[in-house]
Write an enzyme that holds these catalytic residues in place. Sequence first.
Site, PDB file in Angstrom:
ATOM      1  CB  SER A  62      -4.353   1.335   5.992  1.00  0.00           C
ATOM      2  OG  SER A  62      -5.318   0.355   5.697  1.00  0.00           O
TER       3      SER A  62
ATOM      4  CG  HIS B 226      -0.189   3.513   6.507  1.00  0.00           C
ATOM      5  ND1 HIS B 226      -0.735   4.730   6.183  1.00  0.00           N
ATOM      6  CD2 HIS B 226      -0.872   2.592   5.791  1.00  0.00           C
ATOM      7  CE1 HIS B 226      -1.726   4.553   5.326  1.00  0.00           C
ATOM      8  NE2 HIS B 226      -1.830   3.258   5.066  1.00  0.00           N
TER       9      HIS B 226
ATOM     10  CE  LYS C  18      -0.938   5.587   2.100  1.00  0.00           C
ATOM     11  NZ  LYS C  18      -1.136   4.664   1.022  1.00  0.00           N
TER      12      LYS C  18
HETATM   13  N1  PMP Z   1      -0.982  -0.493   1.144  1.00  0.00           N
HETATM   14  C1  PMP Z   1      -1.508   0.243   2.135  1.00  0.00           C
HETATM   15  C2  PMP Z   1      -1.400  -0.260   3.541  1.00  0.00           C
HETATM   16  C3  PMP Z   1      -2.143   1.460   1.854  1.00  0.00           C
HETATM   17  O1  PMP Z   1      -2.693   2.181   2.834  1.00  0.00           O
HETATM   18  C4  PMP Z   1      -2.201   1.894   0.513  1.00  0.00           C
HETATM   19  C5  PMP Z   1      -2.802   3.233   0.118  1.00  0.00           C
HETATM   20  N2  PMP Z   1      -3.977   3.592   0.669  1.00  0.00           N
HETATM   21  C6  PMP Z   1      -1.676   1.077  -0.481  1.00  0.00           C
HETATM   22  C7  PMP Z   1      -1.056  -0.094  -0.130  1.00  0.00           C
HETATM   23  C8  PMP Z   1      -1.762   1.447  -1.922  1.00  0.00           C
HETATM   24  O2  PMP Z   1      -0.774   2.342  -2.256  1.00  0.00           O
HETATM   25  P1  PMP Z   1      -0.999   3.353  -3.463  1.00  0.00           P
HETATM   26  O3  PMP Z   1      -1.897   4.432  -2.950  1.00  0.00           O
HETATM   27  O4  PMP Z   1       0.349   3.811  -3.829  1.00  0.00           O
HETATM   28  O5  PMP Z   1      -1.665   2.557  -4.556  1.00  0.00           O
END
Ligand code: PMP
Length: 385
Positions: free
Chosen positions: A179, A207, A239
């Site tokens: 991320s 992602h 996303k």
């Molecule tokens: N995993 C990754 C790699 C993320 O980037 C994110 C969100 N930033 C999440 C999990 C969490 O997902 P959510 O925003 O739906 O809680």
Amino acid sequence: MTGSIAQRFGPRLAERRAQALYRQRPIVSSPQGVTMVVNGQPYINFCANDYLGLASHAAIKQVLAADSTAGWGSGAAHLVTGHHEYHHQLELALAEWLGVERALLFSTGYMANLAVQQTLLQAGDLIVGDKLNHASLIDGALASAAAFKRYPHLDYQALARRLERAEGQSMIVTDSVFSMDGDLADIVALAKLAHEHQAWLLVDDAHAMGVLGEQGRGSFSYFGLTPAADHVLMGTFGKAFGTSGAFVAGSEVLIESLIQFARPFIYTTAMSPLNALATLKALELVMEGDDLRAQLNANIAQLRSGLSALGLDLTASQSAIQPVLCASSEQALAWSEQLKHQGFWVAAIRPPTVAQARLRITLSAEHHPEQIARLIEAFADITKQ
Ligand code: PMP
């Protein structure tokens, strides 16, 4: 030591401010999109995760406006009366699309990552995760009763050594597209290691889902795989799908175990049924989205070549996440401010979220090549100064 909240946190807040690490919440007063109003000013947005431009898509709005089967609220948890037929249809559609037995919805990806690790692993087991995994994977590992070890980023020899020494059940845990760096785990290598060591594998495709692979099916598809019995595939809707929430996909027994035993599934209100309906439409758009993915890839290539020509410090990322590494948190903040003055919203990401401060640029299929060219020019101005 006892005392007030102010006594405990006052010095910590002051320290954050002094180190240029204080976090702010900008206020958005427009729909999500490439052009947005943030803190009352118009900007071209280069930091959302709306990779395919679906967050404000007209076709999704139309489906929502035409609906008469659901209300806003789900009213209860899935196991009570919160499981609407739209949730059910979405789970079936996801499982079919991904070629797995079942899928299970979660209200957020954070909770899905918590649920999988906390539920499947027990005392005496081992979770081994990439050093750069998302915070929700780390928190999920810490919330489980298993031991938790981290291997250096993408260092699968170090991972293999850890697995060799493991005694109980182990689970490999990784982001597919990372991320904060935007680079990609090697799912083929990880699946092979998992097989050799009878380890389970959890892949967070937040992602990658909608962006990589055939019809946007994510990282397994990108590497020519489908998830096997002891693979757990997690994806999010916040996303590329442009909505919110998440899912876990895999075998029948995996999903039934989560329904029966996963506290972050059982003890929370189901996502809005209208969000499930919007996500069903988003899934259709993702499946038909080859043109959007082609535009996104062209945008990525344009930005990377422009920024590398300026001599900026980029990562190995080929994804929509394109960080520009900075010498310090102060520099990241100053650059982000200078870009804001020129009408671009680009987030500065600093420790403790990442080890090295950076501007995290994210691209969407909706960005026009002209907007990307202007961002590159803005960087050219900044680097001259
Ligand atoms: N995993 C990754 C790699 C993320 O980037 C994110 C969100 N930033 C999440 C999990 C969490 O997902 P959510 O925003 O739906 O809680």
